[in-house]
Motif scaffolding. Structure first.
Motif, PDB file in Angstrom:
ATOM      1  N   LEU A 102      44.646   1.370 -11.169  1.00 20.38           N
ATOM      2  CA  LEU A 102      44.776   0.078 -10.774  1.00 20.38           C
ATOM      3  C   LEU A 102      43.255  -0.657 -11.230  1.00 20.38           C
ATOM      4  CD1 LEU A 102      46.498   0.024  -7.474  1.00 20.38           C
ATOM      5  CD2 LEU A 102      47.445  -0.486  -9.753  1.00 20.38           C
ATOM      6  N   PRO A 103      43.558  -1.994 -11.655  1.00 18.35           N
ATOM      7  CA  PRO A 103      42.244  -2.629 -12.299  1.00 18.35           C
ATOM      8  C   PRO A 103      41.683  -3.704 -11.231  1.00 18.35           C
ATOM      9  CG  PRO A 103      44.260  -3.623 -13.175  1.00 18.35           C
ATOM     10  CD  PRO A 103      44.712  -2.731 -12.195  1.00 18.35           C
ATOM     11  N   TYR A 104      42.180  -3.764 -10.111  1.00 19.81           N
ATOM     12  CA  TYR A 104      41.784  -4.819  -9.170  1.00 19.81           C
ATOM     13  C   TYR A 104      40.644  -4.748  -8.223  1.00 19.81           C
ATOM     14  CZ  TYR A 104      46.830  -5.906 -10.245  1.00 19.81           C
ATOM     15  OH  TYR A 104      47.965  -5.845 -10.878  1.00 19.81           O
ATOM     16  N   THR A 105      39.992  -5.766  -8.139  1.00 20.47           N
ATOM     17  CA  THR A 105      38.908  -5.928  -7.073  1.00 20.47           C
ATOM     18  C   THR A 105      39.723  -6.507  -5.946  1.00 20.47           C
ATOM     19  OG1 THR A 105      37.142  -6.182  -8.636  1.00 20.47           O
ATOM     20  CG2 THR A 105      36.789  -6.915  -6.709  1.00 20.47           C
ATOM     21  N   PRO A 106      39.296  -6.229  -4.875  1.00 23.94           N
ATOM     22  CA  PRO A 106      40.193  -6.923  -3.578  1.00 23.94           C
ATOM     23  C   PRO A 106      39.638  -8.258  -3.767  1.00 23.94           C
ATOM     24  CG  PRO A 106      39.304  -4.850  -2.880  1.00 23.94           C
ATOM     25  CD  PRO A 106      38.636  -4.827  -4.498  1.00 23.94           C
ATOM     26  N   PRO A 107      40.511  -9.415  -3.562  1.00 22.58           N
ATOM     27  CA  PRO A 107      40.120 -10.761  -3.677  1.00 22.58           C
ATOM     28  C   PRO A 107      39.293 -11.352  -2.310  1.00 22.58           C
ATOM     29  CG  PRO A 107      42.461 -10.469  -3.472  1.00 22.58           C
ATOM     30  CD  PRO A 107      41.831  -9.133  -3.788  1.00 22.58           C
ATOM     31  N   ILE A 108      39.819 -10.886  -1.342  1.00 21.68           N
ATOM     32  CA  ILE A 108      39.174 -11.308  -0.025  1.00 21.68           C
ATOM     33  C   ILE A 108      37.484 -11.063   0.188  1.00 21.68           C
ATOM     34  CG2 ILE A 108      38.994 -11.550   2.459  1.00 21.68           C
ATOM     35  CD1 ILE A 108      41.125 -13.346   1.013  1.00 21.68           C
ATOM     36  N   PRO A 109      37.201  -9.913  -0.239  1.00 18.22           N
ATOM     37  CA  PRO A 109      35.839  -9.427  -0.333  1.00 18.22           C
ATOM     38  C   PRO A 109      34.967 -10.083  -1.256  1.00 18.22           C
ATOM     39  CG  PRO A 109      36.816  -7.449  -0.008  1.00 18.22           C
ATOM     40  CD  PRO A 109      38.177  -8.717  -0.045  1.00 18.22           C
ATOM     41  N   LEU A 110      35.773 -10.074  -2.327  1.00 20.32           N
ATOM     42  CA  LEU A 110      35.027 -10.868  -3.619  1.00 20.32           C
ATOM     43  C   LEU A 110      34.656 -12.589  -3.307  1.00 20.32           C
ATOM     44  CD1 LEU A 110      34.095 -11.022  -6.536  1.00 20.32           C
ATOM     45  CD2 LEU A 110      36.538 -11.358  -7.374  1.00 20.32           C
ATOM     46  N   TYR A 111      35.890 -12.916  -2.670  1.00 22.73           N
ATOM     47  CA  TYR A 111      35.553 -14.502  -2.206  1.00 22.73           C
ATOM     48  C   TYR A 111      34.330 -14.620  -1.208  1.00 22.73           C
ATOM     49  CZ  TYR A 111      37.006 -18.809   0.187  1.00 22.73           C
ATOM     50  OH  TYR A 111      36.857 -19.992   0.634  1.00 22.73           O
ATOM     51  N   LEU A 112      34.568 -13.655  -0.381  1.00 19.99           N
ATOM     52  CA  LEU A 112      33.411 -13.709   0.592  1.00 19.99           C
ATOM     53  C   LEU A 112      32.065 -13.647   0.076  1.00 19.99           C
ATOM     54  CD1 LEU A 112      35.011 -12.054   3.836  1.00 19.99           C
ATOM     55  CD2 LEU A 112      34.854 -14.595   3.487  1.00 19.99           C
TER      56      LEU A 112
END
Length: 144
Positions: free
Chosen positions: A116-126
């Motif tokens: 899976l290529p994803y970075t978790p968006p909520i930690p990235l946003y924070l």
């Protein structure tokens, strides 16, 4: 299958990706996940200025595919990761991981283990909020 001249044999998927990567005016250019990875949730991307990229990385609990060029670092996130989030300036949210007009597509600088290529968006946003001095949208006072 081996090439007779010692060169690399390209499969159909690779040739299609190369064709899509050719730049013509008006062509949408997207970041693509590396071969062998799947993106069942679709792909969007979040870009931050290159000066912030190295500061964001250590603040994330896990990191997906990250692309970079001289101007920006791009994180692959699941589609619709902008739902109910106001990504702070100077971050740029790119639906379908479409990169704005640049001379070259950013190169892959980080590939996670797994498929899976994803970075978790909520930690990235924070992390982006913290580094830009922006209060997360859910923490802002509501005006009547």
């Amino acid at each position: 299958m081996r090439a007779g001249s010692g060169g690399r044999v390209l499969n159909l998927d690779t040739m299609v990706r190369l064709q899509r990567g050719l730049r013509t005016p008006g062509t949408l250019r997207r970041l693509t996940v590396p071969e062998g990875m799947t993106a069942p949730l679709g792909c969007d991307a979040v870009a931050v200025p290159a000066r912030l990229g190295p500061l964001v990385m250590p603040r994330l609990p896990s990191v997906g595919c990250v692309f970079a060029d001289a101007a920006h670092w791009w994180w692959i996130v699941p589609s619709d990761s902008d739902y109910a989030l106001e990504w702070p300036a100077p971050a740029h949210y790119a639906t379908d991981a479409v990169v704005p007009d640049t001379p070259d597509l950013p190169g892959l600088i980080h590939r996670p283990d797994g498929t899976l290529p994803y970075t978790p968006p909520i930690p990235l946003y924070l992390a982006v909020c913290l580094l830009t001095g922006t209060t997360p949208s859910w923490s802002r006072p509501v005006s009547a």
